[in-house]
Design a protein around this motif. Structure first.
Motif, PDB file in Angstrom:
ATOM      1  N   HIS A  51       0.839  -1.204   0.000  1.00 19.20           N
ATOM      2  CA  HIS A  51       0.000   0.000   0.000  1.00 19.20           C
ATOM      3  C   HIS A  51       0.875   1.255   0.000  1.00 19.20           C
ATOM      4  CE1 HIS A  51      -4.309  -0.954   0.436  1.00 19.20           C
ATOM      5  NE2 HIS A  51      -3.874  -2.119   0.889  1.00 19.20           N
ATOM      6  N   ARG A  52       1.875   1.282   0.843  1.00 12.64           N
ATOM      7  CA  ARG A  52       2.764   2.443   0.940  1.00 12.64           C
ATOM      8  C   ARG A  52       3.538   2.637  -0.364  1.00 12.64           C
ATOM      9  NH1 ARG A  52       6.370   0.931   4.684  1.00 12.64           N
ATOM     10  NH2 ARG A  52       4.699   0.914   6.200  1.00 12.64           N
ATOM     11  N   THR A  53       4.087   1.543  -0.898  1.00 14.34           N
ATOM     12  CA  THR A  53       4.877   1.626  -2.125  1.00 14.34           C
ATOM     13  C   THR A  53       4.023   2.119  -3.288  1.00 14.34           C
ATOM     14  OG1 THR A  53       6.356  -0.131  -1.394  1.00 14.34           O
ATOM     15  CG2 THR A  53       6.279   0.304  -3.763  1.00 14.34           C
ATOM     16  N   PHE A  54       2.848   1.535  -3.464  1.00 17.19           N
ATOM     17  CA  PHE A  54       1.960   1.965  -4.543  1.00 17.19           C
ATOM     18  C   PHE A  54       1.605   3.447  -4.388  1.00 17.19           C
ATOM     19  CE2 PHE A  54       0.222  -2.570  -5.294  1.00 17.19           C
ATOM     20  CZ  PHE A  54       1.069  -2.776  -6.368  1.00 17.19           C
ATOM     21  N   GLY A  55       1.318   3.876  -3.174  1.00 22.11           N
ATOM     22  CA  GLY A  55       1.000   5.284  -2.928  1.00 22.11           C
ATOM     23  C   GLY A  55       2.167   6.200  -3.254  1.00 22.11           C
ATOM     24  N   ASP A  56       3.362   5.803  -2.829  1.00 24.87           N
ATOM     25  CA  ASP A  56       4.564   6.596  -3.109  1.00 24.87           C
ATOM     26  C   ASP A  56       4.828   6.716  -4.607  1.00 24.87           C
ATOM     27  OD1 ASP A  56       4.923   6.884  -0.390  1.00 24.87           O
ATOM     28  OD2 ASP A  56       6.586   5.435  -0.260  1.00 24.87           O
ATOM     29  N   LEU A  57       4.396   5.711  -5.375  1.00 28.51           N
ATOM     30  CA  LEU A  57       4.633   5.701  -6.821  1.00 28.51           C
ATOM     31  C   LEU A  57       3.503   6.357  -7.612  1.00 28.51           C
ATOM     32  CD1 LEU A  57       6.145   2.136  -7.107  1.00 28.51           C
ATOM     33  CD2 LEU A  57       7.364   4.313  -7.330  1.00 28.51           C
ATOM     34  N   GLY A  58       2.542   6.948  -6.907  1.00 30.20           N
ATOM     35  CA  GLY A  58       1.493   7.716  -7.581  1.00 30.20           C
ATOM     36  C   GLY A  58       0.277   6.931  -8.013  1.00 30.20           C
ATOM     37  N   ALA A  59      -0.011   5.808  -7.354  1.00 31.55           N
ATOM     38  CA  ALA A  59      -1.205   5.039  -7.706  1.00 31.55           C
ATOM     39  C   ALA A  59      -2.458   5.888  -7.534  1.00 31.55           C
ATOM     40  CB  ALA A  59      -1.302   3.787  -6.836  1.00 31.55           C
ATOM     41  N   LEU A  60      -3.386   5.732  -8.452  1.00 32.23           N
ATOM     42  CA  LEU A  60      -4.656   6.449  -8.367  1.00 32.23           C
ATOM     43  C   LEU A  60      -5.575   5.804  -7.330  1.00 32.23           C
ATOM     44  CD1 LEU A  60      -5.299   6.853 -12.190  1.00 32.23           C
ATOM     45  CD2 LEU A  60      -4.369   8.555 -10.611  1.00 32.23           C
ATOM     46  N   ARG A  61      -5.539   4.460  -7.256  1.00 30.80           N
ATOM     47  CA  ARG A  61      -6.334   3.688  -6.291  1.00 30.80           C
ATOM     48  C   ARG A  61      -5.551   2.452  -5.884  1.00 30.80           C
ATOM     49  NH1 ARG A  61      -9.218   5.271 -10.235  1.00 30.80           N
ATOM     50  NH2 ARG A  61      -9.101   3.415 -11.508  1.00 30.80           N
ATOM     51  N   VAL A  62      -5.738   2.025  -4.651  1.00 31.38           N
ATOM     52  CA  VAL A  62      -5.118   0.787  -4.145  1.00 31.38           C
ATOM     53  C   VAL A  62      -6.186   0.009  -3.392  1.00 31.38           C
ATOM     54  CG1 VAL A  62      -3.301  -0.237  -2.731  1.00 31.38           C
ATOM     55  CG2 VAL A  62      -2.874   1.940  -3.884  1.00 31.38           C
ATOM     56  N   THR A  63      -6.328  -1.272  -3.717  1.00 34.92           N
ATOM     57  CA  THR A  63      -7.301  -2.130  -3.043  1.00 34.92           C
ATOM     58  C   THR A  63      -6.641  -3.454  -2.663  1.00 34.92           C
ATOM     59  OG1 THR A  63      -8.070  -3.076  -5.125  1.00 34.92           O
ATOM     60  CG2 THR A  63      -9.260  -1.154  -4.293  1.00 34.92           C
TER      61      THR A  63
END
Length: 103
Positions: free
Chosen positions: A89-101
Motif C-alpha cells: 500500500h505504501r509503495t503503490f502510494g509513493d509511486l502515484g497510484a490512483l487507487r489501491v485495493t
C-alpha cells in the motif's frame, strides 16, 4: 506465493511508465516473485487505444506519424503474504497510484 495467508493487492496507474516502475519496485526492492505480479488494463478496453502505433504504424521517417496515447489506466496487482500488505500500500502510494485495493 509464500505464506499461509495471502491477499491480492491491486493499484491503478495513469501511465504505463508508472505501472512499469511499480513492477520494478515490487520485484527488486520488496522481493516479490515476478510470477506473483500481474499487469493488465484496468478496464475492459485495450489500454493502448485504437490508433496505429509501433509495428502497425508507418515508419518513423514517414510524414504524419504520431504514437498513440494510452486510452485507459493500467492495473498492477501482486499476490502477497499478509505481512507485506502495508508495504505494498505504501509503495503503490509513493509511486502515484490512483487507487489501491486489497482482496
Amino acid at each position: 506465493m509464500s505464506g499461509s495467508k495471502n491477499k491480492t493487492v491491486a493499484a491503478t496507474f495513469e501511465t504505463r511508465e508508472a505501472a512499469d516502475l511499480a513492477v520494478e519496485h515490487l520485484v527488486q526492492k520488496i522481493g516479490i516473485e515476478r510470477t506473483d505480479v500481474f499487469v493488465q488494463a484496468a478496464g475492459r478496453q485495450n489500454s493502448s487505444g485504437v490508433e496505429a502505433s509501433g509495428g502497425d504504424a508507418p515508419s518513423a521517417n514517414e510524414d504524419g506519424r504520431e504514437d498513440a496515447t494510452l486510452s485507459g489506466e493500467i492495473e498492477v496487482s501482486a499476490d502477497v503474504a499478509d505481512d507485506k500488505i502495508t508495504t505494498l500500500h505504501r509503495t503503490f502510494g509513493d509511486l502515484g497510484a490512483l487507487r489501491v485495493t486489497a482482496k
